[in-house]
Each structure stands twice: as C-alpha cells, then as structure tokens.
Scaffold this motif. Structure first.
Motif, short mmCIF file in Angstrom:
data_model
loop_
_atom_site.label_atom_id
_atom_site.label_comp_id
_atom_site.label_asym_id
_atom_site.label_seq_id
_atom_site.Cartn_x
_atom_site.Cartn_y
_atom_site.Cartn_z
N VAL A 46 0.84 -1.19 0.00
CA VAL A 46 0.00 0.00 0.00
C VAL A 46 0.88 1.25 0.00
CG1 VAL A 46 -0.21 0.25 2.52
CG2 VAL A 46 -2.09 0.99 1.04
N ARG A 47 0.45 2.27 -0.71
CA ARG A 47 1.18 3.53 -0.72
C ARG A 47 1.04 4.23 0.63
NH1 ARG A 47 -1.01 2.15 -5.32
NH2 ARG A 47 0.14 2.37 -7.27
N GLY A 48 2.14 4.83 1.10
CA GLY A 48 2.11 5.53 2.37
C GLY A 48 2.72 4.73 3.51
N ARG A 49 3.16 3.50 3.23
CA ARG A 49 3.73 2.66 4.30
C ARG A 49 5.08 3.19 4.77
NH1 ARG A 49 5.59 0.60 7.93
NH2 ARG A 49 5.55 -1.56 8.68
N THR A 50 5.90 3.73 3.86
CA THR A 50 7.25 4.15 4.21
C THR A 50 7.25 5.22 5.30
OG1 THR A 50 8.00 3.66 1.97
CG2 THR A 50 9.41 5.08 3.31
N GLU A 51 6.43 6.24 5.14
CA GLU A 51 6.43 7.36 6.08
C GLU A 51 5.47 7.16 7.25
OE1 GLU A 51 3.52 8.53 2.70
OE2 GLU A 51 5.33 7.33 2.99
N ALA A 52 4.79 6.01 7.31
CA ALA A 52 3.68 5.83 8.24
C ALA A 52 4.06 6.04 9.70
CB ALA A 52 3.06 4.45 8.06
N THR A 53 5.17 5.45 10.15
CA THR A 53 5.51 5.53 11.57
C THR A 53 5.85 6.96 11.97
OG1 THR A 53 6.32 3.25 11.49
CG2 THR A 53 6.95 4.58 13.40
N ASP B 57 -6.89 9.77 -3.71
CA ASP B 57 -6.34 8.51 -4.20
C ASP B 57 -5.81 7.72 -3.01
OD1 ASP B 57 -4.00 9.87 -3.57
OD2 ASP B 57 -3.52 10.33 -5.66
N GLU B 58 -5.10 6.65 -3.27
CA GLU B 58 -4.73 5.73 -2.20
C GLU B 58 -3.95 6.39 -1.08
OE1 GLU B 58 -3.92 1.31 -2.52
OE2 GLU B 58 -1.88 2.12 -2.63
N ILE B 59 -2.93 7.16 -1.43
CA ILE B 59 -2.08 7.73 -0.38
C ILE B 59 -2.83 8.76 0.46
CG2 ILE B 59 -1.06 9.64 -1.72
CD1 ILE B 59 1.66 8.73 -0.43
#
Length: 472
Positions: A188-195, A416-418
């Motif tokens: 899913v897009r947005g996982r990298t910056e999630a934390t 959109d997804e992010i």
C-alpha cells in the motif's frame, strides 16, 4: 536484549502491565491470560551458506489470540532471543488494542547479522524460515501476518509472499499473508512514512489539548515548538519532516557519530543529503557540532523525539533531560528508572506502545486492501473529482467570480490511495490519543500516560476475552 541487570525485557513489560492492572477491575484470571504468550515457536534449521551449512536460530511468538489474525514484524539481528521476541509480541497486542486495529500481537526474529550475508543467502534464509512457519500454521492471512522490522524491508516481505503463494496454490487471499510488501506485490502507498507521520499526529493531538499544555507551561499547538530528533533513519527523518512542515523548529538532529544544532532550525532533507555525501551529519553548513549524540538529548527544547535505539534515556541521564514532552518514536527508548524520574519532574512521556503504531495501522490498511482486491480510491476518485468540478462550476456561474486556479485544483482533487491512507492514519492516532487521555483524566491516580495507555489496552483486550465467553 536486557533492559536492566535485575529483569529482562519481557519482565519489564509485565511490570508495566501489573502497574496498570491495579487501576482496572478485571478478574485476576483474565489478567493472567492477557499477560501470557499463547504460542511460542522456537526453531533451528540448516541453510547452506557458501561451502558450509549453518544452523539458523529463529522464533515466532503469538502473544494473544483474542483477535485473529496475529500481527507483528520479523527482525534480523544478532540480538534476537526468545525473551525479546516475547516482549515485542506482547507490546504488539497492547499497541493494536490501543489504536483499534483488530489483530492479536505477534513477533518474529532470526538471529543473524544481515550485513554478513549476500542477497541470495538472505533470500534462502528468509524462504526457509517462511516454510518453517507454514509447517506449523504460524503464517496466513487469517492466522498470523508478519511485517518488516529491524533488519528487514519490502524485499524480504516479497520473498515471504512468494514462498507462501507457492505452497498455497489457488488461495485467493494469499497476498494478505504478509504486509510491508512492494506496491507492485500488493503493498500500500504511504507505508514508508507511516511511523514518522503517526508520531507527528500523536504529538500534535497532545499539543492541541489546552489543559495538558497549560500544565506543562506551553502554548497550544506544535507551531513554534522546538524539537530535538535522535536518529535520522526512516522514523526519525519523517518525524522531523512533519514537525518542520507543521511549523515546529527542529533545532537538533543526532546520529550515532554525533549531533548537530541550529537554534533557527534544521532541514532534515538537507542534513540527510549532507550525510549521504560525507558519511556523517557533522560539519553540516550552518550547524554546530555536538561531539556526543547523548548531548542532543539534554538540550533545552519543548519536544524530544528519540527515534533510534532502546534505553537511551536511563537513570543516569534522565535528571538532565530538559524537554517538556518526550515522544517515544523508537521501541523502549526510556528505561523504567527514567520513567520514574521524569514522572516526578512533570515531563510528559508519550509512550511508544501507541505513538509508533503508524506502521501497524497502515499494515492493517494493506491487509484490508489485499482481502478486498481493489486499490483504495479506485472506485470513487473520478466520481469525486467530477462532482467537485461540477459544484465549482455552478458556484462560478452563480457568482460571476472565478476561483483561484491553485485553490480550484485543490478542491477538485479526488482522494487517491495515499490520501486515504494518510487520512486513516490521522484518524487512528487522534482517536487513540483522546482515548488514552480520557482514561487518564477519569482516574487522576494513574501516574503517567504510559500507565494510562496500558489501562486502555487491558480494558479492550479483557473486554474481547469476556465477550468471547471464554471466562464464564
């Protein structure tokens, strides 16, 4: 990993649990069930590395089955041991409960130094570990869903997925067996910056509480607050980024080689590029070098974000910490001794067990995406854009005025997804923060926010057990 000479990491989690359990009214039997690790899988398996055969030590712990599936990362580290994996699995249970993610807690680990192996060798180890999990039914979209952790990333998750799919042909929901995958493999897009983003949302919500800020002697909001970030990895980088964009000043950034300071604020991307070029954050243009990374922790600031190592704030340096708010972006950056000292000083410690839950929250969104087999935003994005364009067009026709082109583009935009992932993460962190604070306010005898978070988690997990009818 040993937290203290007197007790292990898992023991320290139990101590925090017991401290909070005193503020609940649940049957002691239910509390004992919540504390216990339900399933522990300790394994050793051979893998050929070069001309030799190595016996690899690995673990998977399912702490709680009050919700299915279990959820938790897999780490590759020489520090991996059963006690650490048990403790991290327990924390995952409480973390998921606090942020209302319907998973039981789990954790996995392989006792290796990933830097000492080639990509091909790591792939062999990862795939063999996955096959061992499959044998014992310790992985599956409805059973146990791993994710990345220290020493692992999207690449390893893709190997796990491929191994699982190969051994479960025709399973339509197989992509949901693991999260943190590359987007091309169902991620899913947005996982990298999630934390890091979740850390910002949680602290921002605390800073928006007038009564909390008044007690700390601070103004409401994050705007103008001075922030120190320890660690420029993924979590530290994105924490610094969102605080800066939110109007705060990141006055210091620390890494293992030292720290840099600038009272007017630092730009995390510029610091990152400087380190990429020079191999160090030191001697950054406009920054003052601090010889020890620990020096940054003791700077005068409003918010301190330890986002790297465990136990960096302990009984020795806690009395010198000047920050009014500490946001635990890393896992376990404060020892229990430091907790006691800072509580007496009136420092607000926003605990790791919920503050760094952005990763598992977005992993939950990825899991839902895999089960629904449709990308977020695909069904409604164009409809929303067309409707917004029509509304703006009607407004312009009725008023005879034209909307500014930049504002027009913003208003017309369909999510959109992010966008939806970020929105869902914000909602999750804001709601969790308010729930914890409500528990704390309802019982003034609760000494700190960490204990309030544990109380919140215990109540939710115990309610699930009680409603399952396991304890008549």
């Amino acid at each position: 990993m040993i937290v203290s000479a007197d007790y292990s990491f898992f023991d320290s989690v139990i101590r925090s649990f017991d401290k909070a359990a005193r503020f609940t009214s649940w049957d002691p039997g239910i509390l004992e069930q919540i504390k216990a690790c339900n399933s522990i899988y300790s394994m050793k398996f051979p893998v050929r590395i070069g001309e030799n055969i190595e016996v690899i030590e690995a673990y998977r712990v399912q702490h709680s089955h009050h919700k299915s599936p279990c959820k938790g990362g897999i780490r590759f580290s020489m520090e991996v041991n059963q006690d650490e994996v048990m403790a991290l699995a327990a924390l995952m249970t409480y973390k998921c409960a606090i942020v209302n993610v319907p998973f039981g807690g789990a954790k996995g680990g392989i006792k290796i130094d990933p830097k000492k192996y080639t990509a091909f060798e790591l792939e062999k180890i990862t795939r063999r570990y996955t096959s061992e999990l499959i044998k014992k039914n310790f992985i599956g979209p409805g059973t146990d869903v791993p994710a990345p952790d220290y020493g692992t990333g999207a690449r390893e998750m893709a190997w796990i997925l491929d191994t699982y799919v190969a051994m479960h042909p025709g399973e339509v929901d197989a992509a949901g067996c693991v999260t943190g995958k590359p987007v091309s493999q169902g991620g899913v897009r947005g996982r990298t910056e999630a934390t890091g983003m979740g850390v910002f949302f949680g602290i921002r919500e605390v800073c928006n509480m007038v009564d909390v800020m008044s007690k700390l002697g601070l103004t409401t909001g994050v705007e103008g607050k001075t922030v120190v970030v320890q660690g420029l990895g993924n979590v530290g980088y994105h924490s610094a980024k969102y605080f800066r964009e939110g109007g705060a000043k990141v006055i210091a950034i620390a890494e293992w080689e030292g720290a840099i300071y600038n009272a007017d604020g630092l730009n995390e991307e510029e610091v990152f590029q400087h380190r990429k070029t020079n191999g160090t954050i030191l001697n950054f243009p406009g920054g003052t070098n601090l010889p020890l990374t620990s020096d940054a922790l003791e700077l005068d600031c409003d918010i301190l974000i330890p986002a790297a190592l465990e136990n960096v704030i302990n009984g020795q340096n806690a009395p010198r910490i000047k920050a009014k708010i500490i946001g635990e972006a890393a896992n376990g950056p404060l020892t229990p001794e430091a907790d006691e000292i800072l509580s007496l000083k009136g420092t607000l410690v926003v605990p790791d067990m919920y503050l760094n839950a952005g990763g598992v929250t977005v992993s939950y969104f990825e899991w839902l995406k895999n089960l629904s087999h449709v990308r977020y935003g695909r069904l409604e994005k164009r409809f929303t854009e067309n409707m917004n364009k029509h509304i703006i067009g009607q407004m312009e026709d009725l008023t005879g005025k034209t909307v500014d082109p930049k504002e027009k583009t913003f208003i017309e935009h369909g999510a959109d997804e992010i966008d939806l992932v970020h929105s869902g993460l914000e909602e999750t962190m804001v709601t969790a923060t308010r729930e914890i604070m409500d528990v704390w306010k309802a019982n003034p005898e609760i000494p700190d926010m960490r204990t309030a978070a544990y109380v919140c988690a215990i109540n939710k997990v115990a309610t699930s057990y009680a409603e399952l009818g396991i304890f008549p």
